[in-house]
Design an enzyme around this catalytic site. Structure first.
Site, mmCIF file in Angstrom:
data_model
loop_
_atom_site.group_PDB
_atom_site.id
_atom_site.type_symbol
_atom_site.label_atom_id
_atom_site.label_comp_id
_atom_site.label_asym_id
_atom_site.label_seq_id
_atom_site.Cartn_x
_atom_site.Cartn_y
_atom_site.Cartn_z
ATOM 1 N N THR A 210 0.829 -1.210 0.000
ATOM 2 C CA THR A 210 0.000 0.000 0.000
ATOM 3 C C THR A 210 0.863 1.259 0.000
ATOM 4 O O THR A 210 1.962 1.242 0.538
ATOM 5 C CB THR A 210 -0.866 -0.040 1.277
ATOM 6 O OG1 THR A 210 -1.738 -1.148 1.158
ATOM 7 C CG2 THR A 210 -1.662 1.219 1.499
ATOM 8 N N ARG A 238 -13.961 -8.047 -0.076
ATOM 9 C CA ARG A 238 -13.313 -7.695 1.195
ATOM 10 C C ARG A 238 -12.761 -6.260 1.118
ATOM 11 O O ARG A 238 -12.187 -5.847 0.118
ATOM 12 C CB ARG A 238 -12.174 -8.695 1.456
ATOM 13 C CG ARG A 238 -11.308 -8.370 2.674
ATOM 14 C CD ARG A 238 -10.037 -7.648 2.281
ATOM 15 N NE ARG A 238 -9.126 -7.473 3.410
ATOM 16 C CZ ARG A 238 -8.085 -6.648 3.398
ATOM 17 N NH1 ARG A 238 -7.807 -5.955 2.321
ATOM 18 N NH2 ARG A 238 -7.303 -6.535 4.441
ATOM 19 N N GLY A 240 -10.248 -3.555 3.211
ATOM 20 C CA GLY A 240 -9.252 -3.452 4.286
ATOM 21 C C GLY A 240 -9.353 -2.131 5.024
ATOM 22 O O GLY A 240 -10.383 -1.434 4.975
ATOM 23 N N ASP A 241 -8.274 -1.761 5.674
ATOM 24 C CA ASP A 241 -8.269 -0.539 6.497
ATOM 25 C C ASP A 241 -8.025 0.737 5.689
ATOM 26 O O ASP A 241 -8.385 1.824 6.133
ATOM 27 C CB ASP A 241 -7.160 -0.644 7.551
ATOM 28 C CG ASP A 241 -5.781 -0.789 6.894
ATOM 29 O OD1 ASP A 241 -5.632 -1.637 5.988
ATOM 30 O OD2 ASP A 241 -4.861 -0.030 7.261
ATOM 31 N N THR A 261 -0.139 0.938 6.681
ATOM 32 C CA THR A 261 -0.020 -0.199 5.767
ATOM 33 C C THR A 261 0.154 -1.455 6.599
ATOM 34 O O THR A 261 0.841 -1.430 7.618
ATOM 35 C CB THR A 261 1.164 -0.044 4.796
ATOM 36 O OG1 THR A 261 1.271 -1.269 4.038
ATOM 37 C CG2 THR A 261 2.488 0.215 5.508
ATOM 38 N N GLY A 262 -0.481 -2.521 6.179
ATOM 39 C CA GLY A 262 -0.341 -3.760 6.945
ATOM 40 C C GLY A 262 -1.587 -4.612 6.824
ATOM 41 O O GLY A 262 -2.401 -4.413 5.921
ATOM 42 N N GLY A 264 -4.885 -5.343 7.148
ATOM 43 C CA GLY A 264 -5.980 -4.402 7.344
ATOM 44 C C GLY A 264 -6.972 -4.748 8.436
ATOM 45 O O GLY A 264 -7.473 -3.865 9.136
HETATM 46 N N1 ASP Z 1 -3.647 -2.452 4.527
HETATM 47 C C1 ASP Z 1 -3.974 -3.012 3.240
HETATM 48 C C2 ASP Z 1 -5.215 -3.842 3.360
HETATM 49 O O1 ASP Z 1 -5.370 -4.539 4.321
HETATM 50 C C3 ASP Z 1 -2.883 -3.868 2.694
HETATM 51 C C4 ASP Z 1 -1.516 -3.264 2.674
HETATM 52 O O2 ASP Z 1 -1.184 -2.397 3.459
HETATM 53 O O3 ASP Z 1 -0.733 -3.678 1.821
HETATM 54 O O4 ASP Z 1 -5.987 -3.847 2.438
#
Ligand code: ASP
Length: 344
Positions: A210, A238, A240-241, A261-262, A264
């Site tokens: 991200t 789905r 994410g965050d 980022t992470g 989610g």
């Molecule tokens: N945070 C993003 C999600 O969960 C994924 C990512 O950070 O790469 O969609």
């Protein structure tokens, strides 16, 4: 007398508890040297280690991070808004196949690309977010348009795409988002799934890519934005965050701006971005303390991997992550930093 002793003891206890929980040395936290502007970016966190990186790949990542920072800094330097800076900076990363956003977005279980993005302005708490779009070239611009040209904060899928068309945003054939690397990554995951092989912690497909940016402009306004393709192999639409205000993105001029980022699901459950700002608002935490506690203590204990970039009203920057690496960088007048691995 006893009451007084009791009171002093309780006060001392609270004070010492807070400091031991933090266990983090505040760095560069001051309002005396507030820079005229500041900008910080990330391009995702995950199992990013030097051993798996060629020199060529390493320098291509650094080149795009620097180009993105150049773009944002130019706008801020000439007195432009943090909103314009965040949007333009994220465009550079959305246009690059290297990051999991825009052009380089990962594939869903059904072999499509579904983008999520959000943006928030700290001066008035205005925000915009879009999820699950497949033909908008710059999802961060859609998030901005939702904030500025609609009465809403969040739009999804086909509805969001038709709004993008109505306001004249650049649309592309969904094939534009195909990249061989992301396609192969989906195929590897599908094969593993079929063979029922569990992912190891250092799995190459468990990288988060991200992109995000937080900027402070000369008027003191903080803007935060995040854009992503989500997680490889995601199903059932789905979300994410990244498009969730308070989880993946948050900005408030009184405290800070955050882009995450992470994994989610964890960032949503623990309202990561807002939690960092809330610790500064209601507690006595500095940006560095708040973001380190949330990422390297709370989230880590809960099993959530990832990181954030954060910037406070005094231009202090924090970039904690609990993974092996995170693409990241920042600029202030006359100062610059770009990093990938933990040890730099
Ligand atoms: N945070 C993003 C999600 O969960 C994924 C990512 O950070 O790469 O969609």
């Amino acid at each position: 007398m006893i009451r007084m002793y009791l009171c002093i003891t309780v006060c001392l206890l609270i004070f010492s508890c807070k400091r031991t929980v933090d266990q983090v040395q505040p760095t560069q936290e001051s309002d005396l040297n507030t820079p005229e502007y500041a900008i910080v970016i990330h391009g995702g966190a995950g199992t990013i280690v030097r051993e798996n990186m060629t020199a060529e790949k390493d320098s291509s990542y650094r080149a795009i991070l620097n180009l993105a920072l150049d773009t944002g800094e130019k706008i801020l330097e000439s007195g432009g808004s943090s909103l314009d800076a965040v949007e333009a900076t994220i465009h550079i990363m959305e246009d690059s196949p290297l990051f999991n956003a825009g052009k380089g977005a990962v594939f869903t279980h059904d072999g499509k690309n579904a983008h999520d993005a959000s943006i928030m302005v700290g001066s008035n708490q205005m925000a915009g977010a879009s999820t699950g779009t497949s033909n908008v070239k710059h999802p961060i611009s859609l998030a901005r348009a939702i904030m500025e040209k609609s009465k809403h904060v969040m739009m999804a899928g086909i509805g969001a795409e038709s709004f993008a068309a109505e306001v004249g945003l650049e649309q592309v054939d969904p094939k534009y988002f195909y990249t061989e690397r992301r396609w192969n990554s989906l195929q590897r995951i599908l094969q593993k799934e079929e063979a029922d092989i569990k992912f190891s912690a250092d799995d190459v497909d468990k990288k988060h890519g991200t992109v995000g940016c937080v900027a402070l402009d000369k008027s003191g306004t903080i803007t935060a934005g995040t854009s992503t393709g989500g997680m490889t192999n995601k199903r059932y639409d789905r979300i994410g965050d990244s498009p969730v205000i308070g989880a993946g993105t948050f900005a408030d001029n009184a405290t800070c701006g955050v882009s995450a980022t992470g994994h989610g699901e964890y960032f949503i459950r623990y309202t990561v971005a807002r939690d960092i700002a809330a610790m500064m608002e209601y507690g006595d935490y500095t940006l560095e303390e708040a973001s380190q506690i949330i990422i390297n203590k709370k989230l880590l204990e809960k099993g959530g991997t990832g990181g954030v970039v954060a910037l406070d009203k005094n231009g202090n920057i924090s970039m904690p992550f609990n993974t092996a690496g995170m693409y990241r960088g920042w600029r202030k007048p006359g100062e610059s930093y770009v990093g990938i691995y933990k040890e730099e």
